[in-house]
Motif scaffolding. Sequence first.
Motif, PDB file in Angstrom:
ATOM      1  N   UNK A 234       0.906  -1.129  -0.025  1.00  0.00           N
ATOM      2  CA  UNK A 234       0.431  -0.040   0.001  1.00  0.00           C
ATOM      3  C   UNK A 234       1.000   1.152  -0.332  1.00  0.00           C
ATOM      4  N   UNK A 235       1.828   0.720   0.558  1.00  0.00           N
ATOM      5  CA  UNK A 235       2.519   2.763   1.039  1.00  0.00           C
ATOM      6  C   UNK A 235       4.110   2.412   0.903  1.00  0.00           C
ATOM      7  N   UNK A 236       4.280   1.861  -0.353  1.00  0.00           N
ATOM      8  CA  UNK A 236       5.273   1.510  -1.099  1.00  0.00           C
ATOM      9  C   UNK A 236       5.126   1.733  -2.716  1.00  0.00           C
ATOM     10  N   UNK A 237       4.386   0.449  -3.028  1.00  0.00           N
ATOM     11  CA  UNK A 237       3.759   0.019  -4.404  1.00  0.00           C
ATOM     12  C   UNK A 237       2.678   1.242  -4.576  1.00  0.00           C
ATOM     13  N   UNK A 238       2.065   1.351  -3.192  1.00  0.00           N
ATOM     14  CA  UNK A 238       0.924   2.033  -3.393  1.00  0.00           C
ATOM     15  C   UNK A 238      -0.498   1.645  -4.749  1.00  0.00           C
ATOM     16  N   UNK A 490      -4.611   5.069  -3.933  1.00  0.00           N
ATOM     17  CA  UNK A 490      -5.607   4.604  -3.025  1.00  0.00           C
ATOM     18  C   UNK A 490      -6.329   5.915  -2.966  1.00  0.00           C
ATOM     19  N   UNK A 491      -6.560   6.991  -2.929  1.00  0.00           N
ATOM     20  CA  UNK A 491      -7.426   8.258  -3.589  1.00  0.00           C
ATOM     21  C   UNK A 491      -7.991   8.583  -1.698  1.00  0.00           C
ATOM     22  N   UNK A 492      -8.235   8.117  -1.047  1.00  0.00           N
ATOM     23  CA  UNK A 492      -8.725   8.526   0.430  1.00  0.00           C
ATOM     24  C   UNK A 492      -8.467   7.655   1.373  1.00  0.00           C
ATOM     25  N   UNK A 493      -8.454   8.044   2.782  1.00  0.00           N
ATOM     26  CA  UNK A 493      -8.563   7.422   4.140  1.00  0.00           C
ATOM     27  C   UNK A 493      -9.989   7.291   4.177  1.00  0.00           C
ATOM     28  N   UNK A 494     -10.530   6.360   4.790  1.00  0.00           N
ATOM     29  CA  UNK A 494     -11.398   6.226   5.056  1.00  0.00           C
ATOM     30  C   UNK A 494     -12.322   7.095   6.234  1.00  0.00           C
ATOM     31  N   UNK A 495     -11.116   6.904   7.234  1.00  0.00           N
ATOM     32  CA  UNK A 495     -11.458   8.248   8.399  1.00  0.00           C
ATOM     33  C   UNK A 495     -10.471   8.585   8.837  1.00  0.00           C
TER      34      UNK A 495
END
Length: 555
Positions: A234-238, A490-495
């Motif tokens: 998620x955070x390196x390969x997005x 990943x466009x957004x954070x859920x909260x």
Amino acid sequence: MPESSIEPSLVSRLLLDRDAEYRRANAAEQLVEELSDARVLKEKYERLISEKKRDIEEKRRIIEEKNEYILRLEQKLLYLERKMWGAMSEKHRVPDDPNQLRLDFEKTDMSEEEANTVRKALEEIDRYRSTRTAKAREKRIPVRRKLPAELRHVEEHVYPEGYIGHEDEWILFSDTETSEHLELQPAELYVRVTIRHKGIRKADKLIRTAPVQDEPIAKSYASASLLTDLMVGKYVDHLPFYRQIQMFKRLGFSIPAATIEGWFHDVADLMRPAYFRLKELVLASDYVQSDETTVPIINSEKHRTVKGYLWLVRDVMNGLVFFFYNEGTRSAKVVLQLFKDFHGAIQTDGYPGYGILEKLEGIITICCWAHCRRYFDRALYNDKARAEYALAQIGIVYDVEDMADSQEMDHEQRCGLRKRLAYPVIRAFEKWCITEYPKVLPKSPIGKAINYFLTYSRQLARYTIDGRYKPDSNLIENSVRPVALGRKNYLFCGNHDAAEDAAVIYSLMGCCKVAGVDFKKWTLHFLNHIHEYDNDYTKDLAELLPHNLKELKLL
């Protein structure tokens, strides 16, 4: 004279007088009516003229607003065109007119002593420019790269047709032809079964069971390797979690999205104590850079994404960085919350929220020359002559930095060079801006650029007081890039909680990047050893930070 002859003539005269008086009165009444009608007519025309003037003023205001709107759209269009197809770098722009590199001392309010100081500084910088040689670039010839020798090699022997089964009929030569091909073995999911054995020691007759191994998340089947792969994905390969779920399905196992989300929060909770220790170390330094960037947050009440802000703080000298999230706000209260106990220099981009730091004792603020240069770069199409001149002067400031780098100066020598060469040029440029500002429109791009410099001229010049300070905040802006790439994937954070967890992981990932440590290796090491610090309070969590593990050669 008889009375009979007097009375008719008197009566006739009186009648004539009364008739004349009546005519005059009638004419006067008509004149009064005409004057009254003229006054009404005048008032009517005055009202019409006043209405016309109001209409004209309103239309003029609308036209001005539309012109300003068109100008803003043109600026955005030019920026987007350049963003999509043009070069974004503002550095090393050479003006069309070489005279733009020179300062017109007659048009600036400078004393003779100040002018001589600036002339000497410019002469020394010109001498450096004349001796500076461009780095020769080697011409690259396209060749096939050799495959790394450290990779596992699997030999595959191929024999001539008809050899297999008839080896006694052939004589093989020792000379062979070899070719190499890079193969990929897909990732594999497998189940690690831990079997704890029991036994009794004959000496003391006590039954013992093998100890329970610490797993990153208690009562979970997720191993450190699986959690590491999820975080790196998620955070390196997005890669958003839903894409990773599809990848796991292809490997033969489907993991529910809710389970992965729970693991993500658990990993962030495990990293949080190290994050707080990292934050302490960064704010204990005396020179940091700060910036903020946007991150979309899901608002459950509005059923849409809203703009939130992640704050970044970087220890320039030690290369440590942390992200901070406070319910998505960008207000000055976050600045106070972050830096209320800080003492030293803070370098920012000129966001007004940092202005409150000027009132705090023990803090000095420094602004970014790259942001100032960007304003003048955007004004090139609006006022090319002034913008090119300003960019040339800012280029001289950076030439001083190149001079210090080429001579490998230490911090003290660099500080002396800046005070001797850069500071006089900055002062002269300030005088020029003061002279030119009344001649431009305040809301025009060149007006905004000059106003930006004049507003933050003191903060822009402060980098000259210490050789450790940077002329710009490019280092902190480079730390923003992973967040910018994440926004597009990943466009957004859920909260808000998810955004806080992301800030924790981005912080430690940023430290890995600065230290030159593989985030995957560090995360695996961290998850396998974090529980060693659960009960032993003599250990410092800073030992698990990437730069310290690298120094200990554990990574």
